[in-house]
Design an enzyme around this catalytic site. Structure first.
Site, PDB file in Angstrom:
ATOM      1  N   ILE A  47       0.838  -1.195   0.000  1.00 50.15           N
ATOM      2  CA  ILE A  47       0.000   0.000   0.000  1.00 50.15           C
ATOM      3  C   ILE A  47       0.875   1.248   0.000  1.00 50.15           C
ATOM      4  CG2 ILE A  47      -1.799   1.274   1.231  1.00 50.15           C
ATOM      5  CD1 ILE A  47      -2.682  -1.472   0.172  1.00 50.15           C
ATOM      6  N   HIS A  49       0.524   4.573   1.394  1.00 45.97           N
ATOM      7  CA  HIS A  49      -0.356   5.213   2.364  1.00 45.97           C
ATOM      8  C   HIS A  49      -0.426   6.725   2.146  1.00 45.97           C
ATOM      9  CE1 HIS A  49      -0.969   1.615   4.784  1.00 45.97           C
ATOM     10  NE2 HIS A  49       0.332   1.352   4.653  1.00 45.97           N
ATOM     11  N   CYS A 441       4.788 -24.831 -13.321  1.00 44.42           N
ATOM     12  CA  CYS A 441       5.875 -24.170 -14.042  1.00 44.42           C
ATOM     13  C   CYS A 441       7.248 -24.315 -13.388  1.00 44.42           C
ATOM     14  CB  CYS A 441       5.566 -22.690 -14.255  1.00 44.42           C
ATOM     15  SG  CYS A 441       5.435 -21.720 -12.734  1.00 44.42           S
TER      16      CYS A 441
END
Length: 484
Positions: A47, A49, A441
């Site tokens: 995030i 902020h 994978c």
């Protein structure tokens, strides 16, 4: 003899390295792991902020807002995926809505632009899946979401292109102050430097306390998360926070920059500085508390869980300064949330401190931009076909969940500070981050690493360096050994 040695290649150390790479100085980053972004920086909420919950007047508040302001241009310059999608702090009890007013006032004192409190009707229009008990929210439009791996790797790559040396698998054991230099003892020999920048994450207090009579203490604060499949990624449009407590911002629900849904983190103080294991209790807390702000979180779509550690300094404040009793030793310590957001500003502040000590001359030519790994999914069909004709490796899909081609993996391996492990490839390309979590994978990626990385064979390809090898021997040899 180096001019500057930076301990730690996480987001803070890499930000400092990039800023210092503007100067004519001999700079080295020492990292105990096999890659950048392999410690605190690899596991967080991703995030950016806004800066409304930091204490006004604190360094955290100042650098949070500065870092948020810098992030857009940095993302453009370094080709980092970034979306300023906004955040909502949700109040679910009318008796507690004063907490929103206090956050609004803090944010305004900190210089956060465009903050406002919205009532339930508008909140439901913005977030149809908001809790039925939600009464109001603080809306911060400058908040955003970012790829934490790409941010860290991009700054490190850019620093390296500008001449900064990186030494991996190099753990610092001791630091001694000599007359005009620091003696840094590592598992790979002794290094000398005129200046040390301590960006060692949860270990930063260890090195600080070696050099200063004024001690600091860092507690590893563990946060556990659920990551949900992309099918759940549109469950919310913004980052949804609870009203924060003294332990942090609480359980959030947020879409990620790559379209998944992220739920967490917890906040548990522990002693083990490598204790990034998940627990049943922690994940149950994530599930229970996320439902307080967002209803019907589709936890059946969980594809993985993980935990990260935050470097919580006892005073809950960034420690960025030259030590008074040890000239030339610069702390970048206590970097917990909002450390990711603040990282561009942290890098500049620490670099300014170092430059103020030594007065390095600026380079005549400094490269301030970087191009990331090509993402064929962002190309038009014509552009993609042209790319495949030029390099057929971009037409061979290795990771089906994330549609990652061999060409992207080759780019990740051969670019500056290239990948040397499965996790190194994963953080640069997302190969292995999809619904099957590398179930299909991994063998193909291992084959490519063994073919392309000097000195690496299928037998010593690792998940994330050190002893994390994936192959222990041949089945034939194992069977024959058992028969004997």
């Amino acid at each position: 003899m180096y001019d500057v040695v930076i301990i730690g290649a996480g987001v803070s150390g890499s930000a400092v390295a990039r800023e210092l790479s503007r100067y004519n100085a001999n700079i080295c980053v020492l990292e105990k792991c096999e890659d950048v972004c392999d410690g605190t920086s690899k596991a967080n909420s991703a995030i950016v902020h806004a800066g409304y919950d930091c204490e006004p007047g604190s360094l955290m508040a100042k650098l949070n807002v500065e870092g948020n302001r810098m992030m857009g241009q940095l993302a453009e310059d370094l080709d980092i995926p970034f979306d300023r999608c906004g955040s909502l702090v949700v109040c679910t009890d009318e008796n507690e809505r004063g907490g929103l007013d206090r956050l609004l006032e803090k944010g305004r004192k900190n210089g956060v632009p465009d903050l406002r409190i919205i009532e339930r009707d508008e909140l439901v229009r913005m977030e149809p899946n908001i809790s039925d008990t939600a009464v109001a929210a603080l809306f911060a439009p400058t908040a955003g979401i970012i790829c934490p791996f790409t941010l860290n790797i991009a700054m490190a790559e850019n620093a390296n292109v500008n001449g900064v040396e990186f030494r991996f698998n190099t753990e610092v054991y001791e630091i001694h102050r000599k007359e005009d230099a620091f003696e840094i003892i590592t598992n790979n020999g002794t290094v000398f430097s005129r200046c040390v920048v301590n960006a060692a994450g949860v270990y930063a207090d260890k090195f600080h306390n070696m050099m200063s009579a004024e001690k600091i203490h860092i507690t590893p604060r563990k946060g556990e998360y659920y990551l949900l499949d992309k099918s759940a990624g549109k469950h919310v449009n913004h980052t949804i926070f609870m009203l924060p407590t003294k332990m942090g911002k609480g359980i959030l629900v947020s879409r990620t920059i790559h379209g998944n849904l992220l739920v967490g983190p917890t906040a548990t103080d522990i002693e083990n500085r490598e204790g990034n294991n998940t627990t049943r209790e922690g994940l149950d807390e994530v599930a229970e508390k996320s439902a307080l702000t967002v209803k019907n979180v589709p936890l059946r779509s969980v594809i993985t869980s993980f935990a990260g550690l935050r470097a919580h300094e006892d005073h809950h404040e960034f420690v960025i300064k030259e030590l008074e009793d040890c000239p030339g030793f610069v702390d970048v310590a206590g970097i917990e949330s909002p450390g990711l957001t603040s990282s561009p500003a942290i890098g500049k502040m620490a670099a300014d401190i170092v430059e103020g000590i030594f007065h390095f001359a600026k380079k005549d030519r400094w490269i301030g931009t970087r191009k990331g790994v090509i993402n064929p999914a962002k190309l038009t069909m014509e552009e993609r076909n042209a790319l495949i004709r030029k390099n057929p490796a971009y037409g061979r899909i290795i990771c089906r969940c994330e549609t990652i081609s061999e060409g992207e993996i080759l780019d990740a391996i051969h670019r500056p500070l290239g990948a040397k492990s499965l996790d190194g490839v994963k953080r640069r390309t997302r190969a292995g981050m999809g619904r099957c979590q590398a179930g299909f994978c991994s063998p193909r990626v291992m084959e490519i690493l063994a073919r392309e990385v000097p000195g690496v064979s299928m037998y010593n390809v690792t998940k994330t360096g050190g002893g994390s090898k994936l192959i222990v021997g041949d089945i034939k040899d194992t069977l024959e050994g058992g028969a004997q």
